[in-house]
Design an enzyme around this catalytic site. Structure first.
Site, mmCIF file in Angstrom:
data_model
loop_
_atom_site.group_PDB
_atom_site.id
_atom_site.type_symbol
_atom_site.label_atom_id
_atom_site.label_comp_id
_atom_site.label_asym_id
_atom_site.label_seq_id
_atom_site.Cartn_x
_atom_site.Cartn_y
_atom_site.Cartn_z
ATOM 1 N N CYS A 295 -43.444 -12.717 61.956
ATOM 2 C CA CYS A 295 -43.291 -12.148 60.614
ATOM 3 C C CYS A 295 -43.298 -13.061 59.516
ATOM 4 C CB CYS A 295 -42.107 -11.154 60.787
ATOM 5 S SG CYS A 295 -41.696 -10.008 59.709
ATOM 6 N N ALA A 296 -42.075 -12.954 58.697
ATOM 7 C CA ALA A 296 -42.057 -14.114 57.488
ATOM 8 C C ALA A 296 -41.825 -15.355 58.093
ATOM 9 C CB ALA A 296 -40.809 -13.612 56.817
#
Length: 375
Positions: A295-296
């Site tokens: 994800c991030a």
């Protein structure tokens, strides 16, 4: 997984979700695979509250604890009598709702090995998610995201459901085996009980963290969940309260075969700012040991610290522009030698199963996928 995914997705839609402990006097519960969650309230404190939806996650013995809780049974029965939306997944439809007589005459589904426990008055079906009137049932961890999106649609309508589903990078289709894009293939075989570190912090994406921890423990890995905060309890991105096993300083006292960073913007920023954690991952990478992020975190934590240098990776799609090399980022899971990266909540199961495959072989990963209804 079933509890956390449902809470997370409903909160993404804007719902006010109360997480209630059915364990007498205990606000913190240990889930089926040792993930510890702190509830918002005790069930008894909510006995007179009105809800638009009551949803029961599965897992054993959790579902039988629900069944035997008179206060919960009374609460759900009153709720159903008022014609309100109610739902259950995995073992809970058969063990709790079925036993309470709340599925009589309805089409319902549940975890495959519990289908024969559904009372005879229930029309048992093998749907991934089944809606019949105000009742929604589903099968297991691998169907929970769809189940949760269906609950959003029932509460808010189709447009809101699509708006919530879009950013989660859900699987485009079912009935296909999970896969990964692998480059510079190396063996990850490090024995039967690999030692894996999963750091969590305020703002960590709870679905991603929970799926990673849960699935790797199912595969028999030793997973250590470490808090970057000054206490064990963290408040994740959708306000689920997760309780770590140890503080980061204590976690640093041992060696890890694999270090994995869940996503969530706040969590990824906390990882990036932690000199101790980033120092540990740098040492891991220098020793050619295994590390990964989803994800991030690939973009926010690994990239700025040079941990993606010379590597192919992916991240949350809105953050692809932060990756120096974007040539493989459209893949849902990318393995490059000793590094694994992935895109977001909807790819967390594939990410975790790809890790299981690399550590233990494809057969164990496929067995797990089947048991979780990730098919």
């Amino acid at each position: 997984m079933e509890a956390v995914i449902t809470i997370d997705v409903l909160r993404r839609a804007g719902a006010d979700v109360a997480v209630a402990s059915v364990e007498p006097g205990a606000a913190t519960v240990a889930a089926a695979w040792g993930v510890k969650l702190a509830a918002d309230a005790q069930l008894n404190d909510l006995a007179d509250a009105e809800f638009d939806l009551i949803s029961l996650p599965g897992g054993m013995p959790g579902a039988s604890t629900f069944r035997d809780c008179k206060a919960l049974e009374d609460m759900v029965k009153k709720h159903v009598e008022k014609g309100k939306l109610y739902a259950a997944i995995c073992a809970a439809p058969a063990v709790a709702l079925g036993t309470w007589g709340l599925l009589s005459g309805l089409k319902a589904t549940c975890y495959p090995s519990f289908m024969d426990k559904l009372p005879s008055e229930v029309h048992a079906v093998e749907s991934r998610v089944q809606i019949d009137g105000k009742c929604v049932t589903s099968r297991g961890p691998g169907t929970t995201m769809e189940y949760s999106v269906v609950l959003v649609e029932q509460l808010y309508g189709k447009e809101k459901a699509e708006e919530v589903a879009g950013p989660m990078v859900m699987r485009p289709q079912h009935g296909v085996e999970f896969s990964m894009k692998e480059l510079n293939s190396t063996s990850w075989n490090i024995g039967e009980t690999p030692n894996i570190l999963v750091p969590i912090a305020n703002g960590t994406e709870e679905m991603e963290a929970t799926m990673i921890i849960d699935i790797l423990r199912r595969a028999k890995a030793n997973v250590v969940v470490a808090s970057l905060e000054d206490k064990l309890e963290i408040v994740a991105s959708r306000k689920v309260k997760m309780v770590a096993d140890v503080l980061l300083d204590d976690a640093l006292k041992q060696q890890y075969d694999l270090i994995l960073l869940p996503g969530g913007l706040g969590g990824a920023e906390a990882y990036a700012k932690s000199d101790k954690l980033m120092g540990l991952i740098k040492k891991q990478a220098e020793a050619n040991k295994l590390y990964g992020a989803i994800c991030a975190s690939p973009a926010i934590a690994l990239e700025p610290h040079g941990l993606l240098k010379g590597k192919k990776a992916t991240s949350y799609p809105a953050m692809w522009s932060k990756l120096a090399d974007q040539s493989e980022c459209k893949n849902r899971v990318v393995v490059d030698g000793n590094l694994i990266t992935s895109q977001g909540p909807g790819t967390s199961m594939e990410f975790s199963l790809a890790i299981v495959e690399k550590l233990f072989g494809r057969e164990r990963a496929l067995e797990l996928a089947k048991a979780m209804l990730f098919t």
